[in-house]
Design an enzyme around this catalytic site. Structure first.
Site, mmCIF file in Angstrom:
data_model
loop_
_atom_site.group_PDB
_atom_site.id
_atom_site.type_symbol
_atom_site.label_atom_id
_atom_site.label_comp_id
_atom_site.label_asym_id
_atom_site.label_seq_id
_atom_site.Cartn_x
_atom_site.Cartn_y
_atom_site.Cartn_z
ATOM 1 N N LYS A 211 5.391 34.613 116.853
ATOM 2 C CA LYS A 211 4.249 34.643 115.797
ATOM 3 C C LYS A 211 3.612 33.666 115.802
ATOM 4 O O LYS A 211 2.362 33.268 115.956
ATOM 5 C CB LYS A 211 4.741 35.417 114.536
ATOM 6 C CG LYS A 211 3.608 35.574 113.839
ATOM 7 C CD LYS A 211 4.081 35.999 112.380
ATOM 8 C CE LYS A 211 2.750 36.335 111.378
ATOM 9 N NZ LYS A 211 3.270 36.816 110.025
ATOM 10 N N GLU A 217 13.578 26.915 119.154
ATOM 11 C CA GLU A 217 14.204 27.683 120.237
ATOM 12 C C GLU A 217 13.513 28.472 121.323
ATOM 13 O O GLU A 217 13.672 28.541 122.390
ATOM 14 C CB GLU A 217 15.282 28.784 119.552
ATOM 15 C CG GLU A 217 16.108 28.157 118.565
ATOM 16 C CD GLU A 217 15.465 27.903 117.304
ATOM 17 O OE1 GLU A 217 14.192 27.764 116.932
ATOM 18 O OE2 GLU A 217 16.346 27.933 116.302
ATOM 19 N N GLY A 272 7.433 38.630 110.581
ATOM 20 C CA GLY A 272 8.131 38.434 111.637
ATOM 21 C C GLY A 272 9.261 39.528 111.749
ATOM 22 O O GLY A 272 9.346 40.346 112.536
ATOM 23 N N ARG A 273 9.794 39.881 110.703
ATOM 24 C CA ARG A 273 11.154 40.726 110.338
ATOM 25 C C ARG A 273 10.462 42.009 110.341
ATOM 26 O O ARG A 273 11.323 43.230 110.243
ATOM 27 C CB ARG A 273 12.009 40.357 109.436
ATOM 28 C CG ARG A 273 11.376 39.857 108.182
ATOM 29 C CD ARG A 273 12.238 39.362 107.183
ATOM 30 N NE ARG A 273 11.703 38.994 105.773
ATOM 31 C CZ ARG A 273 11.073 37.863 105.555
ATOM 32 N NH1 ARG A 273 11.016 37.129 106.572
ATOM 33 N NH2 ARG A 273 10.379 37.762 104.516
ATOM 34 N N GLU A 358 16.429 37.575 104.491
ATOM 35 C CA GLU A 358 15.161 36.518 104.640
ATOM 36 C C GLU A 358 14.215 37.043 103.837
ATOM 37 O O GLU A 358 13.126 36.408 103.357
ATOM 38 C CB GLU A 358 14.792 36.495 105.962
ATOM 39 C CG GLU A 358 13.785 35.422 106.324
ATOM 40 C CD GLU A 358 13.458 35.193 107.723
ATOM 41 O OE1 GLU A 358 12.884 35.618 108.194
ATOM 42 O OE2 GLU A 358 14.362 34.288 108.402
ATOM 43 N N HIS A 389 40.084 47.489 112.266
ATOM 44 C CA HIS A 389 41.098 46.696 112.900
ATOM 45 C C HIS A 389 40.984 45.251 112.831
ATOM 46 O O HIS A 389 41.398 44.402 113.165
ATOM 47 C CB HIS A 389 41.262 47.233 114.175
ATOM 48 C CG HIS A 389 41.767 48.504 114.497
ATOM 49 N ND1 HIS A 389 43.008 49.095 114.493
ATOM 50 C CD2 HIS A 389 40.614 49.453 114.567
ATOM 51 C CE1 HIS A 389 42.742 50.540 114.564
ATOM 52 N NE2 HIS A 389 41.434 50.638 114.837
ATOM 53 N N LYS A 503 14.499 22.763 109.763
ATOM 54 C CA LYS A 503 13.835 22.332 110.999
ATOM 55 C C LYS A 503 13.400 21.116 111.168
ATOM 56 O O LYS A 503 13.670 20.354 112.254
ATOM 57 C CB LYS A 503 12.565 23.404 111.319
ATOM 58 C CG LYS A 503 12.842 24.769 111.462
ATOM 59 C CD LYS A 503 11.644 25.650 111.494
ATOM 60 C CE LYS A 503 11.876 27.213 111.604
ATOM 61 N NZ LYS A 503 10.586 27.887 111.405
HETATM 62 O O1 F6P Z 1 13.848 32.616 110.593
HETATM 63 C C1 F6P Z 1 12.365 32.347 110.307
HETATM 64 C C2 F6P Z 1 11.426 32.654 111.116
HETATM 65 O O2 F6P Z 1 10.101 32.278 110.679
HETATM 66 C C3 F6P Z 1 11.355 34.277 111.029
HETATM 67 O O3 F6P Z 1 10.759 34.668 109.966
HETATM 68 C C4 F6P Z 1 10.767 34.613 112.253
HETATM 69 O O4 F6P Z 1 11.215 35.993 112.571
HETATM 70 C C5 F6P Z 1 11.569 33.750 113.270
HETATM 71 O O5 F6P Z 1 11.516 32.462 112.533
HETATM 72 C C6 F6P Z 1 10.515 33.516 114.835
HETATM 73 O O6 F6P Z 1 9.448 33.085 114.199
HETATM 74 P P1 F6P Z 1 8.301 33.007 115.227
HETATM 75 O O7 F6P Z 1 7.955 34.554 115.743
HETATM 76 O O8 F6P Z 1 7.099 32.479 114.893
HETATM 77 O O9 F6P Z 1 8.540 32.249 116.528
#
Ligand code: F6P
Length: 552
Positions: A211, A217, A272-273, A358, A389, A503
């Site tokens: 987003k 990452e 995002g979630r 979150e 288990h 971060k």
């Molecule tokens: O975990 C933090 C966060 O901002 C989430 O809310 C989001 O889903 C994820 O990192 C990835 O963010 P982006 O879609 O901006 O890469």
């Protein structure tokens, strides 16, 4: 208009100042709440604690809730004007108060005519583009740069840009799907290396989902994937052809090297979630096809309609949230297990960890004051029967209170039918029912080492069958359950400032772990003191392991 307190009308009071909260405190303070064995003998009570929606039976009867507590919980919802706040959510009001944004994930699955204007202008057209793209990849019309049909999809994204699509794709991908779909989230090089190990550069499609288009990452993995492709094809055209993106930052994505027609938009009014229902769900459209994606949306829409139309006493997301509040804030239970008794739902616990924690892992109300009460508990879990288990010993004979969601699927879902596996599914169901019964009632034994007290409250949700529609409904149920919790606690369920701070630290430490000759003291981050002695020592140790110079 939504006031600064995140809801329509007068600013809200802290949860503990509500009249119903005081009534609930009184009920919790009376003699220890009746044990489950006696509560479960009251059939009228059990009936009142069951409801159905979206192809699922929601059974709350094994919770420490009698009809008096239930009444007070429903009063709490009314005192919070839950219906007005629910409608503010669906109407696109700025319920995300710290960012002044709406949270319109519900618009992503609503008919265009029911979508608020901001959504109606972009959602239908984007979904149409996504469907056309997915079908063209599935039927081979859309190919790699050399003209060969795609065989592998590598989805690069993390958090809400990964967990939903991965859960649904792994749960429902049919054996005859023409594509292998892999997910890369972690920056650990092993993740991208695994996904590319045996990939063919001519038939691999990359989807970069972010987003913000700034997530470390995702950008690191996308850059590595791009280099991998260029090194093996020596064709810049390959990147233009075999990379697509889903983002709210379309210009940034274009600057990265993506063609505009290969960029699917996301919007600031989708968290995002909560974004599975948008083009973030591309792997679902690729893996399940247009009909599968549409069924997922339809299931979620069915749950939205249930949430908006069912009366409070028969409203599954609201009841679940109210009982959560009772368990967390009045019975003091600080952890909640998600126990899906279906291998296909093995990723549901981690998906719900993000959705629940979150969203509601907050201690500040909309107006910036402290909540004064606990909010979301630790969310954990694992698939049954495997967990039996691993950690069920603790649940049966440990010292900790807990609650849990058992999720069962009625039909075994084998297509075509697999009669030779019928007993497998029957044993799975028998174990799920047995475990939840044992947690409720415990068992006697003259040897104290062999007895268990039981009396642990759990929910049992039974899906008629697991398919795109029922899974869409279940995930929407959890979204609305999170929303209802947040409105009772008066917190913003739609921001996540807590994940930003780390971060900045990582960037400083990344430099320190590099080739800098000296492990220099660095400026403090965000007005906190500089690195602590433990961090210093650990950085030194790691530099030594990796042969970096500098002070020990
Ligand atoms: O975990 C933090 C966060 O901002 C989430 O809310 C989001 O889903 C994820 O990192 C990835 O963010 P982006 O879609 O901006 O890469």
């Amino acid at each position: 208009m939504t006031d600064s307190a995140g809801g329509t009308g007068e600013p809200r009071r802290a949860a503990a100042d509500l009249a119903a909260w005081g009534r609930l405190a009184g009920l919790a303070g009376r003699a220890p709440s009746a044990n489950l064995a006696s509560l479960l003998r009251d059939s009228a009570r059990c009936r009142a604690l069951r409801c159905a929606a979206g192809g699922t039976l929601f059974d709350f009867s094994r919770q420490h809730v009698d009809l008096e507590v239930l009444g007070a919980l429903l009063e709490l919802a009314e005192e919070r004007r839950w219906k007005a706040r629910r409608e503010a959510l669906f109407a696109g009001e700025a319920v995300n108060t710290s960012e002044g944004a709406a949270a319109l994930h519900t618009a992503l699955r609503a008919p265009a005519a029911d979508q608020p204007e901001a959504a109606a202008q972009v959602v239908p057209a984007t979904r149409q583009r996504l469907m056309a793209f997915a079908e063209s990849v599935r039927d081979g019309r859309r190919t790699g740069h050399s003209g060969r049909a795609f065989q592998r999809v590598v989805h690069i994204g993390i958090g809400g840009s990964q967990l939903g699509p991965e859960l649904v794709t792994e749960a429902l991908l049919s054996a005859d799907c023409p594509l292998t779909i892999r997910f890369v989230a972690n920056i650990d090089g092993h993740a991208i290396a695994d996904a590319l190990a045996d990939a063919d550069p001519e038939t691999t499609l990359f989807i970069v989902v972010s987003k913000s288009f700034t997530t470390l990452e995702t950008l690191a993995n996308a850059a590595t994937a791009r280099n991998w492709l260029l090194e093996r094809t020596n064709q810049r055209e390959a990147v233009a052809t075999q990379f697509v993106a889903v983002t709210a930052r379309t210009e940034t994505a274009a600057a990265w090297g993506l063609r505009p027609e290969n960029i699917f938009p996301l919007w600031h009014w989708v968290g995002g979630r909560f974004s599975l229902w948008s083009a973030v769900g591309a792997p679902v459209a690729l893996g399940l096809g247009e009909a599968g994606f549409a069924a997922l949306l339809d299931g979620a829409l069915a749950m939205d309609r249930h949430f908006r139309e069912a009366p409070a006493e028969a409203n599954a997301p609201l009841l679940a949230a109210l009982i959560d509040i009772w368990n967390i804030n009045f019975l003091g239970i600080a952890n909640h297990a998600v126990l899906p008794y279906d291998h296909r739902l093995r990723r549901l616990p981690v998906y719900l960890q993000q959705l629940k924690t979150e969203s509601n892992g907050k201690s500040t109300r909309h107006d910036g004051s402290g909540t004064g009460v606990h909010t979301v508990p630790i969310i954990w879990g694992g698939e049954g029967t495997t967990g039996q288990h691993a950690f069920h010993q603790m649940l049966h004979q440990g010292t900790r209170a807990f609650t849990a969601d058992f999720i069962l699927t009625g039909a075994d879902g084998h297509q075509p039918p697999r009669p030779e596996l019928a007993d497998h599914h029957r044993w799975l169901l028998a174990n799920g029912l047995g475990q939840s019964q044992a947690m409720a009632l415990g068992w006697q034994h003259e040897d104290p080492h062999r007895a268990a007290p039981g009396n642990h409250g759990t929910n049992t949700f039974v899906l008629d069958r697991l398919d795109a529609r029922s899974l869409g409904a279940l995930l929407a149920f959890y979204e609305h359950r999170v929303f209802c919790q947040g409105l009772i606690w008066d917190i913003n369920s739609f921001d996540q400032w807590g994940v930003e701070f780390g971060k900045g630290l990582a960037k400083i430490l990344f430099d320190q772990l590099g080739d800098a000759p000296e492990l220099a003291d660095t400026a403090p981050v965000h007005a906190t003191p500089g690195p602590d002695a433990a961090t210093h020592a650990l950085v030194s140790h790691l530099r030594e392991i990796n042969g970096k110079g500098g002070r020990q």
